[in-house]
Motif scaffolding. Structure first.
Motif, PDB file in Angstrom:
ATOM      1  N   THR A 163       0.747  -1.305  -0.109  1.00  0.00           N
ATOM      2  CA  THR A 163      -0.046   0.048   0.163  1.00  0.00           C
ATOM      3  C   THR A 163       0.937   1.358   0.012  1.00  0.00           C
ATOM      4  O   THR A 163       0.488   2.445  -0.551  1.00  0.00           O
TER       5      THR A 163
ATOM      6  N   GLY B  37      -0.578  -2.429   3.652  1.00  0.00           N
ATOM      7  CA  GLY B  37      -1.947  -2.423   4.418  1.00  0.00           C
ATOM      8  C   GLY B  37      -1.630  -1.909   5.862  1.00  0.00           C
ATOM      9  O   GLY B  37      -0.777  -1.213   6.206  1.00  0.00           O
ATOM     10  N   ASN B  38      -2.357  -2.417   6.700  1.00  0.00           N
ATOM     11  CA  ASN B  38      -2.327  -2.209   8.289  1.00  0.00           C
ATOM     12  C   ASN B  38      -1.894  -3.578   8.974  1.00  0.00           C
ATOM     13  O   ASN B  38      -2.106  -3.629  10.092  1.00  0.00           O
TER      14      ASN B  38
END
Length: 796
Positions: free
Chosen positions: A78, A98-99
């Motif tokens: 990301t 991402g997270n």
């Protein structure tokens, strides 16, 4: 660590070397790596080399397996990989998925044949994660080599391979497993708690034998590389002048240029002068000769002056040492050739008279009187070699370039070049050059200033006299009707328009019978029908300036052939031409006889602006008229040449030369044209950024039509002249505690500079300064002022 975060969309040209100030280098062991962020394979980025063409290719890159998915392409992240820290010997890259997790990849070259670093993975989730980290290596060997493959030594898994005379070995901490599919790699599975990190270290050693590689790898793994890496980063930060403008790409490019300049310094072991300079240091061209520095590694004076623009004042000590050694090398070569009675060698090698100017710039920063005193005798000797006969010591009647190559101009000197089919091959040594007179004038002026500093009264008179003499010679090159300084014939001191252009098939004798309105030197261009060399003689008959019969014979031994072409320049001046005769040519061969053209302008004809030489009224006329007549040709910078009365050859590529743009743009600043200089500099910067963004490197030349780069990648003559940018904005930094400011900032945004605790911002005429000791100063006038931290009160 650094204020820039660079991904594949930003300017990027990341060369990694063992930095000369930190590690030693043996001949043929120098290994240079390049970072590629714009990959199209299954890798987020890669470090690559060819070991100086000892392998077809070698790539190192990380990969990850998370939740049964291979995460290896830039698009998988990301936040794609971006460089967050870069020095000549190290790079740090960050990316996030991402997270879920983020990683930091660090690489450092503590030695020429050792690449080491670490992979840190941080869990961004609220629960533990399992992730497999991989470090892959793709080696395409040369000859009977072998790609890297899994091997085992006791409980330790590692990768080993072979190419040419090298046997690379890859080690990793944490008990990794070695795999061979899809790429040879070391892998390790990690369990990471919420918001925690885990690190693994790795080392790639590429020595002559696997045994030596294993020994070095074990030693590196057991020692902490981070301390040396951090010391390298801190030293680099102290050398880098951080500039913040309204254009982040400019800011990044300024930083990259300063770092790239330092990649060329090599610390050679076992020699008296350890720190050496390598003009070319790339993965494919990385061997360093420590015993006898080749002529190709001796910088020309133009290159030294340009490097000064890039490295000063951040790396002034390193540059000053280089400058002193290069002057010594030049004198050694000159003296050796002088003993052999080859007096032209020095000028051909070192090009332009610029050393005193460069040394004085170093002194202005260092105030090192001993340095100046030591070099002064050498500088005067080198200056005298331009203006005095080396045998008798008498003043030269003619001060000329000996070859066009001295100027390091590419196609812009087509009148004097002979390699390309569209060139004319006029002998430059029969031309008076306003550029040479201007350079020598500035050298004489610099030597006058040095003489004054050192209290050398006799030399003061000498260089004062030479300033007057060179001023006079330069002014004789002024053409009032055109508002330019022009080349002139060395004998007639004229630059006459063409009176003859006579193309014809070759015959034994060709009658022409032409009387000239002004005395003319002649040129004969011969083309063989089969592109072969001819053994021939040429005879030109006519009348001299005095009206006497004149016959000039050009013998075959004096004729240089290039791809079936020869360009001949007459030694004599003709008032009348009768005929030309040939002996040794074939009937299908052709020739063109014409009067020599001295009218064609090139970028060196603007040097009086830079040297502040010649009459002020003439400089102002030259600057204004040139800007007005060429304002539509600035899209990529100042071209090396432009159409004259005779136009330009049809197939001549016109180049933008970074080195020469640096000189001439500074010239416009000196003539009070800072607004125009800022526009020219901005055009040049966009061209350089095009090379960085699309071709991953600094280049010395760019095509005027399309901006495509040309020449050696990452050449020092393609680096951005940092000091020129600051000078356009009215800024000169001497040290963290002293700077000069003047005039307006003509750029469209404020300029913020940070260096070793010094911080200042200049917006139009307003400058606010914070020195390292906390002292503040302000300046709100365009008047020149020198500001230091030792002042008792604020400047206003």
């Amino acid at each position: 660590m650094q204020p820039h975060s660079l991904d594949q969309t930003n300017p990027n040209a990341f060369i990694l070397v063992s930095e000369g100030e930190f590690s030693n280098c043996l001949p043929n062991s120098d290994q240079v790596w390049v970072l590629n962020l714009d990959t199209r394979d299954l890798q987020p980025f890669s470090l690559s080399t060819t070991y100086g063409l000892r392998a077809k290719s070698m790539h190192v890159f990380p990969g990850f397996i998370y939740e049964n998915q291979h995460i290896s392409k830039p698009d998988d992240f990301t936040k794609p990989p971006r460089v967050t820290c870069y020095t000549a010997a190290s790079v740090q890259i960050e990316a996030s998925y991402g997270n879920h997790f983020e990683f930091t990849f660090t690489c450092y070259l503590p030695e020429p044949d050792v690449l080491t670093g670490g992979i840190q993975i941080r869990n961004l989730k609220e629960k533990p994660i399992e992730i497999t980290a991989q470090l892959a290596v793709k080696l395409v060997p040369i000859g009977k080599g072998q790609p890297l493959h899994p091997e085992k030594s006791g409980p330790n898994h590692f990768l080993a391979g072979k190419t040419d005379a090298l046997e690379p070995v890859l080690f990793m901490t944490g008990g990794p497993t070695a795999i061979n599919n899809p790429f040879p790699a070391l892998t390790i599975q990690l369990n990471i708690q919420p918001h925690q990190s885990q690190d693994v270290s790795w080392v790639l050693v590429s020595k002559e034998t696997k045994t030596k590689g294993l020994e070095k790898a074990r030693a590196m793994i057991t020692n902490s590389w981070q301390d040396v890496f951090l010391a390298n980063v801190k030293r680099s930060e102290r050398q880098n002048i951080q500039i913040k403008t309204g254009n982040s790409d400019w800011d990044a490019a300024f930083l990259l240029a300063q770092i790239h300049a330092r990649t060329h310094f090599v610390n050679c072991v076992g020699v008296e002068n350890k720190i050496k300079f390598s003009k070319t240091r790339l993965p494919d061209q990385s061997s360093v000769n420590q015993d006898h520095p080749s002529q190709s590694n001796i910088l020309t004076n133009l290159e030294l002056h340009h490097l000064c623009q890039v490295m000063m004042p951040g790396s002034v000590d390193l540059f000053a040492d280089l400058l002193e050694k290069q002057i010594g090398n030049q004198l050694e070569i000159e003296n050796a050739k002088a003993e052999e009675n080859i007096f032209s060698a020095r000028k051909t090698i070192n090009g332009c008279p610029l050393l005193a100017t460069t040394v004085l710039e170093v002194y202005e920063v260092t105030q090192n009187l001993a340095y100046l005193k030591k070099l002064f005798p050498y500088l005067t000797q080198l200056f005298r070699s331009w203006v005095s006969d080396q045998v008798s010591g008498d003043e030269k009647a003619h001060i000329v370039w000996e070859t066009a190559s001295q100027l390091q101009i590419d196609t812009g000197l087509f009148t004097y070049d002979f390699w390309e089919s569209c060139c004319k091959g006029l002998d430059i040594s029969i031309s008076e050059s306003p550029g040479l007179y201007a350079m020598l004038y500035r050298e004489a002026k610099a030597l006058y200033e040095i003489s004054k500093i050192l209290g050398e009264r006799f030399q003061l008179r000498t260089f004062s006299r030479w300033q007057k003499e060179l001023f006079k010679r330069l002014e004789n090159c002024w053409q009032e009707e055109n508002g330019v300084y022009s080349y002139q014939d060395i004998q007639t001191h004229l630059s006459p328009e063409r009176e003859l252009y006579f193309p014809s098939p070759v015959k034994n004798r060709v009658e022409i019978r032409k009387r000239f309105s002004k005395p003319q030197r002649l040129q004969c261009h011969i083309s063989s029908s089969d592109e072969h060399t001819r053994v021939c003689n040429v005879k030109i008959t006519g009348r001299s300036i005095q009206g006497e019969s004149l016959e000039e014979v050009i013998k075959s031994s004096d004729i240089l052939w290039v791809f079936g072409r020869a360009h001949l320049t007459s030694d004599n001046i003709f008032s009348e031409l009768t005929a030309i005769s040939f002996d040794g040519l074939k009937p299908d061969d052709k020739f063109i006889l014409e009067t020599a053209d001295f009218t064609q302008q090139d970028i060196s004809c603007l040097l009086p602006l830079w040297a502040d030489a010649g009459a002020e009224a003439h400089r102002q006329t030259l600057a204004s008229s040139w800007l007005d007549s060429h304002k539509d040709a600035f899209s990529h910078g100042i071209p090396e040449t432009w159409p004259g009365k005779g136009g330009l050859p049809e197939n001549l590529p016109i180049m933008i030369n970074v080195l020469w743009n640096t000189l001439i743009i500074e010239g416009f600043v000196k003539q009070g044209k800072s607004d125009a200089a800022s526009i020219l500099f901005a055009s040049l910067m966009e061209t350089i950024l095009h090379g960085l963004g699309n071709y991953q490197g600094f280049y010395p030349l760019f095509d005027q039509k399309n901006g495509h780069p040309s020449g050696q990648q990452n050449a020092i003559t393609g680096l951005i002249p940092l000091q020129l940018f600051l000078k356009i904005a009215g800024i000169k930094i001497f040290s963290p505690n002293k700077l000069a400011v003047w005039g307006n900032n003509p750029f469209p945004w404020p300029i913020e500079v940070n260096w070793q605790g010094l911080s200042f911002v200049k917006d139009n005429v307003h400058t606010s300064i914070i020195f390292p000791n906390g002292t503040t100063a302000y300046h709100d006038s365009g008047k020149p002022v020198l500001i230091s931290s030792e002042m008792d009160h604020e400047q206003s």
